[in-house]
Design a protein around this motif. Structure first.
Motif, short mmCIF file in Angstrom:
data_model
loop_
_atom_site.label_atom_id
_atom_site.label_comp_id
_atom_site.label_asym_id
_atom_site.label_seq_id
_atom_site.Cartn_x
_atom_site.Cartn_y
_atom_site.Cartn_z
N ASN A 80 0.78 -1.26 -0.08
CA ASN A 80 0.02 0.06 0.13
C ASN A 80 0.77 1.07 0.04
O ASN A 80 2.17 0.89 -0.20
N ASP A 81 0.36 2.38 0.44
CA ASP A 81 1.19 3.67 0.38
C ASP A 81 2.03 3.60 1.26
O ASP A 81 2.96 4.64 1.42
N PHE A 82 2.26 2.74 2.26
CA PHE A 82 3.23 2.95 3.27
C PHE A 82 4.24 1.53 3.24
O PHE A 82 5.35 1.86 4.20
N GLY A 83 4.06 0.73 2.41
CA GLY A 83 4.97 -0.46 2.54
C GLY A 83 4.13 -1.46 2.20
O GLY A 83 3.33 -1.83 1.86
N ALA A 84 5.05 -2.87 2.48
CA ALA A 84 4.48 -4.09 2.22
C ALA A 84 3.47 -4.58 3.13
O ALA A 84 3.53 -4.27 4.19
N THR A 85 2.43 -5.08 2.52
CA THR A 85 1.27 -5.78 3.39
C THR A 85 1.23 -7.00 3.34
O THR A 85 0.43 -7.57 4.01
N TYR A 86 1.84 -7.92 2.26
CA TYR A 86 1.45 -9.27 2.13
C TYR A 86 2.49 -10.12 1.46
O TYR A 86 3.01 -9.21 0.13
N VAL A 87 2.75 -11.05 1.46
CA VAL A 87 3.75 -11.75 0.79
C VAL A 87 3.24 -13.11 0.46
O VAL A 87 2.73 -13.72 1.12
N GLY A 88 3.27 -13.67 -0.76
CA GLY A 88 2.47 -14.71 -1.13
C GLY A 88 3.38 -15.32 -2.32
O GLY A 88 4.55 -14.75 -2.72
N ARG A 89 2.89 -16.58 -2.68
CA ARG A 89 3.72 -17.70 -3.71
C ARG A 89 2.72 -17.95 -4.60
O ARG A 89 1.47 -18.05 -4.20
N ALA A 90 2.93 -18.18 -5.86
CA ALA A 90 2.15 -18.78 -6.99
C ALA A 90 2.90 -19.78 -7.59
O ALA A 90 3.91 -19.85 -8.03
N ARG A 91 2.01 -20.99 -7.37
CA ARG A 91 2.84 -22.07 -7.64
C ARG A 91 1.88 -23.34 -8.27
O ARG A 91 0.68 -22.79 -8.47
N GLY A 92 2.44 -24.57 -8.82
CA GLY A 92 1.35 -25.26 -9.50
C GLY A 92 0.74 -25.03 -10.73
O GLY A 92 1.55 -24.18 -11.38
N ASN A 93 -0.55 -24.96 -10.81
CA ASN A 93 -1.28 -24.44 -11.99
C ASN A 93 -1.44 -22.86 -11.67
O ASN A 93 -2.21 -22.28 -12.53
N GLU A 94 -1.58 -22.60 -10.69
CA GLU A 94 -1.83 -21.07 -10.17
C GLU A 94 -0.79 -20.25 -10.60
O GLU A 94 0.18 -20.06 -9.95
N GLY A 95 -0.65 -19.33 -11.47
CA GLY A 95 0.20 -18.40 -11.74
C GLY A 95 0.05 -17.06 -11.07
O GLY A 95 -1.18 -17.13 -10.18
N PHE A 96 0.80 -15.94 -11.10
CA PHE A 96 0.35 -14.90 -10.36
C PHE A 96 -0.77 -14.11 -10.71
O PHE A 96 -1.40 -13.57 -9.85
N GLY A 97 -1.52 -14.13 -11.99
CA GLY A 97 -2.75 -13.69 -12.19
C GLY A 97 -3.79 -14.26 -11.39
O GLY A 97 -4.65 -13.45 -10.85
N SER A 98 -3.79 -15.71 -11.33
CA SER A 98 -4.93 -16.22 -10.25
C SER A 98 -4.86 -15.76 -9.11
O SER A 98 -5.79 -15.49 -8.48
N ARG A 99 -3.62 -15.95 -8.56
CA ARG A 99 -3.46 -15.32 -7.02
C ARG A 99 -3.94 -13.97 -6.90
O ARG A 99 -4.57 -13.78 -6.01
N LEU A 100 -3.33 -13.09 -7.64
CA LEU A 100 -3.69 -11.60 -7.58
C LEU A 100 -5.18 -11.46 -7.95
O LEU A 100 -5.71 -10.43 -6.99
N LYS A 101 -5.93 -12.11 -8.82
CA LYS A 101 -7.25 -11.70 -8.71
C LYS A 101 -8.00 -12.21 -7.69
O LYS A 101 -8.97 -11.46 -7.40
N LYS A 102 -7.51 -12.94 -6.94
CA LYS A 102 -8.33 -13.54 -5.58
C LYS A 102 -8.06 -12.21 -4.57
O LYS A 102 -8.92 -11.89 -3.77
#
Length: 212
Positions: A80-102
């Motif tokens: 957000n405007d103040f810094g990092a709020t979440y760290v995640g991983r995209a693996r298997g058949n789920e790429g970045f797009g799927s995770r970010l859309k959620k």
């Protein structure tokens, strides 16, 4: 300048499949993007469209490269405007797009930008000089421990903006980051007009490309 009629997504050629199969990556991070904007993505694309994570490197031919990182795998960080709020991983058949859309659909996540670091390799697409494809290989298992440690250090330095004298390090294989292709980038005279836009299927970008 109008855009050519949208073509179907071409399947990889035989030579591309062979290259992807034989890929023996010696890197951990194959590509990365820094502080892409959440609002630039059409998460709820209409009929005949799709959301994409389109990035580019270089500004002019022949060095201009374009790729969709929606299905790439790796680590991402939400800000957000103040810094990092979440760290995640995209693996298997789920790429970045799927995770970010959620994350976009969740009311609990506070973010407006994101960084991503992909473990996959990026390969040329035959017959399309500017476009690249994500090669979902398992080459990261071949990376030596020392190289992996160096790249993980570089990932942390890059992600959190630690650019002091003691922290000047680049991700060796990934080189410069991939820039997010935005609505403004597709306006007349901008970088989005310098490659074949037939693979661009996100509505906001196509509208910008179709304006003269």
């Amino acid at each position: 300048m109008s855009v050519a009629t949208i073509r179907g997504h071409r399947p990889p050629t035989v030579s591309t499949v062979i290259a992807m199969t034989k890929a023996k990556a010696t890197h951990l991070i194959g590509a990365y993007g820094m502080f892409w904007q959440r609002q630039e993505i059409d998460w709820d694309a209409g009929h005949g469209q799709t959301y994409q994570l389109l990035g580019y490197r270089g500004d002019r031919n022949p060095k201009l490269e374009v790729a969709d990182f929606r299905r790439a795998r790796g680590i991402y960080v939400l800000f957000n405007d103040f810094g990092a709020t979440y760290v995640g991983r995209a693996r298997g058949n789920e790429g970045f797009g799927s995770r970010l859309k959620k994350h976009n659909a969740s009311q609990r996540k506070d973010w407006n930008r994101f960084c991503w670091f992909s473990f996959d390799s990026i390969l040329p697409i035959n017959g399309e000089p500017n476009w690249r494809t994500v090669a979902r290989d398992e080459g990261a298992r071949n990376v030596h421990a020392e190289s992996a440690i160096d790249e993980l250090e570089a990932l942390m330095i890059t992600s959190f903006g630690l650019h002091g004298t003691q922290n000047r390090m680049r991700l060796p294989t990934a080189r410069e980051p991939w820039k997010q292709l935005t609505f403004d980038d597709c306006a007349p005279g901008k970088v989005g007009r310098r490659f074949d836009g037939a693979r661009v299927r996100m509505g906001s970008l196509r509208r910008s490309l179709e304006w003269d």
